[in-house]
Each structure stands twice: as C-alpha cells, then as structure tokens.
Design a protein around this motif. Structure first.
Motif, short mmCIF file in Angstrom:
data_model
loop_
_atom_site.label_atom_id
_atom_site.label_comp_id
_atom_site.label_asym_id
_atom_site.label_seq_id
_atom_site.Cartn_x
_atom_site.Cartn_y
_atom_site.Cartn_z
N TRP A 18 0.87 -1.12 -0.07
CA TRP A 18 0.05 0.02 -0.13
C TRP A 18 0.99 1.25 -0.10
N LEU A 19 2.13 1.26 0.44
CA LEU A 19 3.13 2.35 0.46
C LEU A 19 4.22 1.85 -0.11
N ASN A 20 4.77 2.85 -1.15
CA ASN A 20 5.84 2.47 -1.69
C ASN A 20 6.85 3.77 -1.20
N SER A 21 7.76 3.77 -0.43
CA SER A 21 8.47 4.82 -0.09
C SER A 21 10.04 4.64 -0.17
N TYR A 22 10.44 5.88 -0.70
CA TYR A 22 12.28 5.94 -0.71
C TYR A 22 12.68 7.19 0.21
N HIS A 23 13.53 6.80 0.81
CA HIS A 23 14.31 7.67 1.82
C HIS A 23 15.71 8.23 1.52
N SER A 24 15.46 9.71 1.61
CA SER A 24 16.97 10.10 1.27
C SER A 24 17.76 10.23 2.53
N PHE A 25 17.10 10.09 3.76
CA PHE A 25 17.96 9.78 4.94
C PHE A 25 17.46 8.56 5.65
N SER A 26 18.21 8.21 6.55
CA SER A 26 18.12 6.99 7.55
C SER A 26 16.72 7.17 8.00
N ASP A 32 21.89 4.43 7.10
CA ASP A 32 23.17 4.82 6.39
C ASP A 32 23.80 5.93 7.48
N PRO A 33 24.77 5.30 8.11
CA PRO A 33 25.68 6.30 8.79
C PRO A 33 25.99 7.61 8.40
N ASN A 34 26.17 7.45 6.94
CA ASN A 34 26.45 8.84 6.36
C ASN A 34 25.24 9.65 5.72
N LYS A 35 24.19 9.20 6.02
CA LYS A 35 22.70 9.95 5.57
C LYS A 35 21.85 9.75 6.94
N ILE A 36 22.30 10.57 7.93
CA ILE A 36 21.40 10.63 8.99
C ILE A 36 20.67 11.91 8.93
N HIS A 37 21.29 13.11 8.61
CA HIS A 37 20.65 14.29 8.20
C HIS A 37 21.29 15.15 7.50
N PHE A 38 20.82 16.44 7.01
CA PHE A 38 21.68 17.55 6.29
C PHE A 38 21.31 18.63 7.20
N GLY A 39 22.23 19.17 7.96
CA GLY A 39 21.94 20.14 9.29
C GLY A 39 20.64 19.71 9.74
N ALA A 40 19.65 20.66 9.74
CA ALA A 40 18.39 20.57 10.60
C ALA A 40 17.21 19.65 9.61
N LEU A 41 17.93 19.19 8.50
CA LEU A 41 16.88 18.51 7.70
C LEU A 41 17.06 16.90 8.14
N ARG A 42 16.00 16.24 8.50
CA ARG A 42 16.47 15.05 8.99
C ARG A 42 15.53 13.92 8.18
N VAL A 43 14.43 13.94 7.71
CA VAL A 43 13.76 13.04 6.83
C VAL A 43 13.20 13.55 5.52
N LEU A 44 13.72 13.03 4.31
CA LEU A 44 12.98 13.37 3.00
C LEU A 44 12.45 11.99 2.34
N ASN A 45 11.11 11.77 2.68
CA ASN A 45 10.72 10.62 2.10
C ASN A 45 9.77 10.90 1.04
N ASP A 46 10.01 10.05 -0.09
CA ASP A 46 9.37 10.13 -1.49
C ASP A 46 8.28 9.13 -1.47
N ASP A 47 6.89 9.47 -1.15
CA ASP A 47 5.90 8.43 -0.78
C ASP A 47 4.76 8.24 -1.66
#
Length: 238
Positions: A18-26, A32-47
């Motif tokens: 029912w949900l197909n989601s792509y995660h730019s950050f963990s 992914d320890p290299n993709k925890i956040h970008f500054g104050a940006l924590r989550v970017l999900n493409d749902d």
C-alpha cells in the motif's frame, strides 16, 4: 564550499504494498551512517500511497513536519481537530511541539497519491502544536524559485516553520540559468530534483538526485532539460 551528492538510486527503499517509499536519509529499516541528516533536515521521504490506504493515527513531538503533494489528494486528520485535504500546489506544515497525533490517507480509491514527507528539527522545543496549509500558484514558480516555507517570524510568504529554514520550488525551462542566494548565514541548501535534469555549480543531477551545498553564499543552477526542483535552505547547526 562543501558539497554532498546523493544519487537517487542509492536511497533507502521500502515497498509495503500500500506504501512505496524512498528515503533520502536514514528512516525506519533503512540506516546509513552517512545519511543521518543534512543540518536540521532529518527526513525526506518520497511516498506513493495506494488508493484508499494511508498511515493510521500515530504520534509526533518536537519535529517540524512538511507535506508537499506531487499528485492526487492527501487527507489529514489530527488531535487538534484539523481535517483537511491537500493536493499539488499546496504545502502543509505541522509543528508537533509538545505532542500531537495525526493520520494521513489517500482520499481517493481509484488513484495513488504521491507526496514528499519532510521532517526538520525545530528551532524551539516544546512549543504549542500548530497546523497550517497554504495554496501557491504554480505559475509563480516558472523559471524562478517560489518560497513555500519560511520562518514563522518572517514575512517571506511561505507556510510558517519553527526554524530558520526556507523551502522554494522552481519549474525551470530547459536552458534556464539561475542563481539562488542562501537566505541566512550558516545555512546550507539541499537541492532535490523532482523532475528533469539540472546542473548545480557544474554537478549534474537527474530525477530524484540531490545535492547538499554548505559554506557558500549562493549556488548556480542550470536546467539541462525542463525541470522541477525543490530547494531546502536549512541551518547547518541548530
């Protein structure tokens, strides 16, 4: 200047039917320890959510949650009593603050709803929860960047966020060459390509690729094809 390139094909991916989601950050099962956040940006999900389906009622606190529909109709309900439908051209924000419950579902049964779910760490913690949504004219972002999210205390025309952050959307014709000035000293910008191909300071990006740029005052964007781009101007320390 510092840059970090995130290839679309290297995002986390979870398909729940029912949900197909792509995660730019963990997020959730993707770490992914290299993709925890970008500054104050924590989550970017493409749902993408199937017809009639959605996220049941669940809690959040001390997070700024932004939803940007790309197609279809997204229905929102929360513990503050808000019930709303958001669609392409609109942007929704929820300051979770001291705590809030909400649900999101696809209003329609015959088509999927596609949207970006974005989390930003707040400037002030434990504030009273708040909700807002706003409709923006898509024509006003043709070959320029339209501010759709801006700090609560600013008069920059975006939906208010409890952070020194600005989100802008641009629909660029092929060949358009445009400069974007960072809004606040100490901020960086995370550029996410929704559609098409662009170059930022010479770095080529395709559909759903992203580039984080910090320690600079401006970036130069050139559209290699017709393109739709989201810029997130974010504090790098908070």
């Amino acid at each position: 200047m510092k840059t970090i390139f995130h290839n679309a094909n290297e995002r986390g991916h979870a398909n729940h039917g029912w949900l197909n989601s792509y995660h730019s950050f963990s997020f959730a099962g993707f770490h992914d320890p290299n993709k925890i956040h970008f500054g104050a940006l924590r989550v970017l999900n493409d749902d993408t959510v199937s017809g009639g389906m959605g996220f049941g009622t669940h809690p959040h606190d001390n997070m700024e949650i932004i939803s940007i529909p790309l197609s279809g109709d997204l229905e929102h309900k929360d513990s503050m009593g808000n019930t709303a439908i958001i669609k392409k051209g609109e942007v929704q924000i929820m300051s979770a603050g001291t705590g809030i419950y909400h649900s999101e579902k696809n209003k329609n049964h015959g088509e999927a709803v596609k949207f970006l779910q974005i989390w930003v760490f707040p400037k002030l913690k434990n504030i009273e929860p708040r909700y807002d949504q706003q409709e923006f004219s898509i024509e006003e972002r043709k070959n320029k960047f339209q501010t759709v999210v801006s700090p609560l205390e600013s008069n920059d025309g975006g939906v208010g966020i409890n952070q020194d952050a600005w989100f802008s959307l641009g629909n660029l014709d092929a060949g358009t060459d445009i400069s974007y000035a960072i809004k606040r000293q100490g901020n960086g910008v995370y550029a996410f390509v929704l559609e098409g191909e662009i170059e930022i300071n010479g770095q080529k990006l395709g559909r759903r690729d992203a580039l984080g740029v910090s320690e600079t005052e401006a970036i130069q964007i050139k559209a290699s094809s017709d393109a739709e781009v989201l810029l997130m101007d974010i504090p790098m320390s908070f």
